[in-house]
Every structure is written in structure tokens, then in C-alpha cells.
Scaffold this motif. Structure first.
Motif, PDB file in Angstrom:
ATOM      1  N   LEU A  18       0.853  -1.183   0.000  1.00 33.55           N
ATOM      2  CA  LEU A  18       0.000   0.000   0.000  1.00 33.55           C
ATOM      3  C   LEU A  18       0.889   1.234   0.000  1.00 33.55           C
ATOM      4  CD1 LEU A  18      -2.627  -1.063   2.713  1.00 33.55           C
ATOM      5  CD2 LEU A  18      -2.791  -1.339   0.229  1.00 33.55           C
ATOM      6  N   ASP A  19       0.730   2.070  -1.016  1.00 35.28           N
ATOM      7  CA  ASP A  19       1.504   3.307  -1.134  1.00 35.28           C
ATOM      8  C   ASP A  19       0.562   4.494  -1.026  1.00 35.28           C
ATOM      9  OD1 ASP A  19       4.074   2.079  -1.644  1.00 35.28           O
ATOM     10  OD2 ASP A  19       3.292   1.529  -3.620  1.00 35.28           O
ATOM     11  N   GLY A  20       0.704   5.265   0.069  1.00 37.01           N
ATOM     12  CA  GLY A  20      -0.179   6.412   0.311  1.00 37.01           C
ATOM     13  C   GLY A  20       0.505   7.728   0.027  1.00 37.01           C
ATOM     14  N   ARG A  21      -0.292   8.698  -0.401  1.00 34.43           N
ATOM     15  CA  ARG A  21       0.253  10.026  -0.734  1.00 34.43           C
ATOM     16  C   ARG A  21      -0.830  11.076  -0.535  1.00 34.43           C
ATOM     17  NH1 ARG A  21       0.526  12.355  -6.301  1.00 34.43           N
ATOM     18  NH2 ARG A  21       1.880  14.195  -6.235  1.00 34.43           N
ATOM     19  N   MET A  22      -0.425  12.212   0.071  1.00 31.01           N
ATOM     20  CA  MET A  22      -1.305  13.375   0.218  1.00 31.01           C
ATOM     21  C   MET A  22      -0.501  14.626  -0.133  1.00 31.01           C
ATOM     22  SD  MET A  22      -3.501  12.624   3.701  1.00 31.01           S
ATOM     23  CE  MET A  22      -4.921  13.614   3.231  1.00 31.01           C
ATOM     24  N   LYS A  23      -1.148  15.545  -0.856  1.00 26.64           N
ATOM     25  CA  LYS A  23      -0.468  16.777  -1.243  1.00 26.64           C
ATOM     26  C   LYS A  23      -1.453  17.934  -1.251  1.00 26.64           C
ATOM     27  CE  LYS A  23       2.513  18.852  -4.776  1.00 26.64           C
ATOM     28  NZ  LYS A  23       3.169  18.665  -6.103  1.00 26.64           N
ATOM     29  N   LEU A  24      -1.032  19.044  -0.661  1.00 26.28           N
ATOM     30  CA  LEU A  24      -1.853  20.248  -0.575  1.00 26.28           C
ATOM     31  C   LEU A  24      -0.975  21.455  -0.898  1.00 26.28           C
ATOM     32  CD1 LEU A  24      -4.548  21.651   0.291  1.00 26.28           C
ATOM     33  CD2 LEU A  24      -3.636  21.695   2.611  1.00 26.28           C
ATOM     34  N   ARG A  25      -1.463  22.320  -1.776  1.00 27.72           N
ATOM     35  CA  ARG A  25      -0.749  23.546  -2.133  1.00 27.72           C
ATOM     36  C   ARG A  25      -1.645  24.739  -1.789  1.00 27.72           C
ATOM     37  NH1 ARG A  25       3.025  25.487  -6.511  1.00 27.72           N
ATOM     38  NH2 ARG A  25       2.409  27.650  -6.939  1.00 27.72           N
ATOM     39  N   VAL A  26      -1.039  25.800  -1.264  1.00 22.02           N
ATOM     40  CA  VAL A  26      -1.763  27.013  -0.914  1.00 22.02           C
ATOM     41  C   VAL A  26      -1.151  28.178  -1.677  1.00 22.02           C
ATOM     42  CG1 VAL A  26      -2.520  28.540   0.939  1.00 22.02           C
ATOM     43  CG2 VAL A  26      -2.248  26.089   1.386  1.00 22.02           C
ATOM     44  N   ASP A  27      -1.944  28.803  -2.552  1.00 18.29           N
ATOM     45  CA  ASP A  27      -1.512  29.981  -3.315  1.00 18.29           C
ATOM     46  C   ASP A  27      -2.128  31.235  -2.708  1.00 18.29           C
ATOM     47  OD1 ASP A  27       0.041  28.613  -5.118  1.00 18.29           O
ATOM     48  OD2 ASP A  27      -1.587  28.320  -6.551  1.00 18.29           O
ATOM     49  N   LEU A  28      -1.306  32.279  -2.537  1.00 16.01           N
ATOM     50  CA  LEU A  28      -1.780  33.565  -2.037  1.00 16.01           C
ATOM     51  C   LEU A  28      -1.877  34.548  -3.198  1.00 16.01           C
ATOM     52  CD1 LEU A  28       0.293  33.951   1.259  1.00 16.01           C
ATOM     53  CD2 LEU A  28      -1.918  32.841   0.910  1.00 16.01           C
ATOM     54  N   LEU A  29      -2.998  35.280  -3.276  1.00 24.27           N
ATOM     55  CA  LEU A  29      -3.230  36.285  -4.311  1.00 24.27           C
ATOM     56  C   LEU A  29      -3.555  37.610  -3.642  1.00 24.27           C
ATOM     57  CD1 LEU A  29      -5.506  34.131  -6.659  1.00 24.27           C
ATOM     58  CD2 LEU A  29      -3.036  34.440  -6.810  1.00 24.27           C
ATOM     59  N   ASP A  30      -3.002  38.701  -4.186  1.00 22.76           N
ATOM     60  CA  ASP A  30      -3.265  40.008  -3.601  1.00 22.76           C
ATOM     61  C   ASP A  30      -4.620  40.530  -4.063  1.00 22.76           C
ATOM     62  OD1 ASP A  30      -2.919  40.892  -6.210  1.00 22.76           O
ATOM     63  OD2 ASP A  30      -0.908  41.676  -5.865  1.00 22.76           O
ATOM     64  N   ALA A  31      -4.919  41.781  -3.719  1.00 21.22           N
ATOM     65  CA  ALA A  31      -6.224  42.354  -4.031  1.00 21.22           C
ATOM     66  C   ALA A  31      -6.480  42.432  -5.530  1.00 21.22           C
ATOM     67  CB  ALA A  31      -6.348  43.747  -3.404  1.00 21.22           C
ATOM     68  N   GLU A  32      -5.413  42.525  -6.345  1.00 25.54           N
ATOM     69  CA  GLU A  32      -5.562  42.584  -7.804  1.00 25.54           C
ATOM     70  C   GLU A  32      -5.521  41.203  -8.442  1.00 25.54           C
ATOM     71  OE1 GLU A  32      -3.470  44.650  -6.116  1.00 25.54           O
ATOM     72  OE2 GLU A  32      -4.959  46.286  -6.227  1.00 25.54           O
ATOM     73  N   GLY A  33      -5.437  40.148  -7.630  1.00 26.68           N
ATOM     74  CA  GLY A  33      -5.388  38.794  -8.168  1.00 26.68           C
ATOM     75  C   GLY A  33      -4.013  38.341  -8.599  1.00 26.68           C
ATOM     76  N   GLN A  34      -2.964  39.074  -8.249  1.00 25.84           N
ATOM     77  CA  GLN A  34      -1.603  38.721  -8.614  1.00 25.84           C
ATOM     78  C   GLN A  34      -0.997  37.797  -7.553  1.00 25.84           C
ATOM     79  OE1 GLN A  34      -0.276  39.571 -11.597  1.00 25.84           O
ATOM     80  NE2 GLN A  34      -2.323  40.444 -11.954  1.00 25.84           N
TER      81      GLN A  34
END
Length: 247
Positions: A124-140
Motif C-alpha cells: 500500500l503506497d499512500g500520498r497526500m499533497k496540498l498547495r496554498v496559493d496567495l493572491l493580492d487584491a488585484e489577483g496577482q
């Protein structure tokens, strides 16, 4: 007097009658324990954004993915981590939590076919991945962090279906516990000033205290515009000031 042959059928009948009772007392295999999906007891990652969005980017699960059969499922566990660990405490911008991997892949392993010893039958090979992107008020883009964990477990050929499910549940718990640790470590390492560490900035109301004293019984309060004893003539009266007479 009964002969030996005449006793045999009765004994056989008695043994047959007791057989169901013995089977009925055989303990059932322990059931699967549902995993916790509330992680609000852990430290919240307080982000300097106005909102947190969760976006499912998980690929379609293959047929040998046992992560869809855990209780709750692996995708649900990953969603709970993003929901409970990320907290918006800013006034602008947003954070997007991308669910990228939540699986436990079952793979058959070729064995030598031993007769008297159990061998590894699957992995059994388990994997979990989570990415968090931050965007400013202009969406950049304003920053990001990623957390990924992997765990593996071998399964012997003498493990039945119930035992395999329990092992899968245990592996799922190891994965989600490791992801919670890794997410906090990576966020504090890479996000920097985007993490709110102090108290929330709130406007405290101005507190006012009335310092006007009540005259003692038998004493007449001074007339409006009158000065207190000892005050030079022409000095303006001081409001809210408690004066103690000299002795």
C-alpha cells in the motif's frame, strides 16, 4: 443395558447440536474505526487574506486506489485539513487551497509461494499533497506553500479482507497526521509576513471614567463657577479633578 453401537448415534447427535453454539460464540473481527475529520484543535494558520477558497484538483482515482474506501475517504480528509487549518484574518486578497493528491494505491507483489510461512503479498503506497496559493487584491500571485507526505505499508498473504481494511485505515491516519505537521512547517518556513502571528488589530473603544465626587453629608457643593479653596483668583475651574484638602 445399552450396547456401545447404540450409544454412538446419541453422541454424534449431541456433538452436532453443540456445533452451532460453538460457532455462535466465535468473536467477530473488530470493525473499522472512523477517522477524525475535525482538526480545529490544532494551531490555525492565520493568513493575511480576506478569504480562503478550496479547489479540488484531484485526478480521477484508479481502480486500485483504496483511498476511496477509507472511512472517511482520503479526499474528504484532505478537504478537512484545508478547511480547518487555514484561517483568513486579513482585509484584502485571498488564499486558494489546491487539493492535489489523496490516495492509497494497492499493488500486488510477486511471491515465491512458500507453504508454511507468510510472505509479502501486496503493498500500500499512500500520498497526500496540498498547495496554498496567495493572491493580492488585484489577483496577482503573492506567495505559495506546498505540503506533501508519503507512507507505505506491506501486506502479508495471510491477511484477510477485514485486516486489509484496518491496515488501510491505519495508513490513512498516519498520512493525515503527517500532512498536518508538514503543512504547518512549510507554511511557517515559506509564507513569512503573510502569516499573522500577533493579536488581531481591532479598534478598542475609548473608556471614560467620571471623576466627579459626591459631597460628604452636611457639606454644600460649591456653586457653579466657584473656585476650589486654595485656588488663585481668576484661575479656571478644573473639571473632573479630585482635590484633597490639606491637613
Amino acid at each position: 443395558m445399552e450396547t456401545l453401537p447404540s450409544r454412538l448415534p446419541r453422541r454424534l447427535l449431541l456433538a452436532t447440536a453443540l456445533l452451532p453454539a460453538a460457532c455462535a460464540t466465535t468473536p467477530e473481527p473488530p470493525g473499522v474505526v472512523q477517522l477524525v475529520t475535525d482538526f480545529t484543535y490544532l494551531n490555525r494558520l492565520r493568513l493575511d487574506v480576506a478569504e480562503v477558497l478550496i479547489e479540488d484538483r484531484l485526478p480521477p482515482p484508479p481502480a486500485n486506489d483504496r483511498g476511496t474506501r477509507t472511512v472517511p475517504t482520503m479526499p474528504d480528509l484532505l478537504h478537512a485539513v484545508a478547511r480547518d487549518r487555514l484561517l483568513a484574518e486579513g482585509t484584502s486578497g485571498r488564499a486558494v487551497a489546491l487539493l492535489q493528491a489523496a490516495e492509497i494505491i494497492e499493488t500486488r507483489v510477486r511471491t515465491q509461494g512458500a507453504l508454511f510461512t507468510a510472505e509479502v503479498d501486496r503493498r500500500l503506497d499512500g500520498r497526500m499533497k496540498l498547495r496554498v496559493d496567495l493572491l493580492d487584491a488585484e489577483g496577482q500571485p503573492a506567495g505559495f506553500t506546498e505540503a506533501e507526505v508519503r507512507r507505505s505499508q506491506t501486506v502479508l498473504d495471510n491477511v484477510d479482507a477485514n485486516g486489509l481494511q484496518r491496515m488501510t485505515q491505519t495508513l490513512a491516519k498516519q498520512l493525515v497526521d503527517a500532512l498536518n505537521v508538514e503543512l504547518e512547517f512549510q507554511a511557517r518556513r515559506t509564507l513569512g509576513p503573510a502569516l499573522v502571528t500577533g493579536p488581531r488589530a481591532t479598534t478598542q473603544p475609548v473608556q471614560q471614567e467620571d471623576l466627579t465626587t459626591t459631597p460628604a453629608p452636611g457639606r454644600t457643593p460649591p456653586a457653579p463657577g466657584a473656585t476650589a479653596p486654595g485656588t488663585p483668583p481668576g484661575s479656571p475651574p478644573t473639571m473632573g479633578t479630585l482635590q484633597v484638602p490639606r491637613r
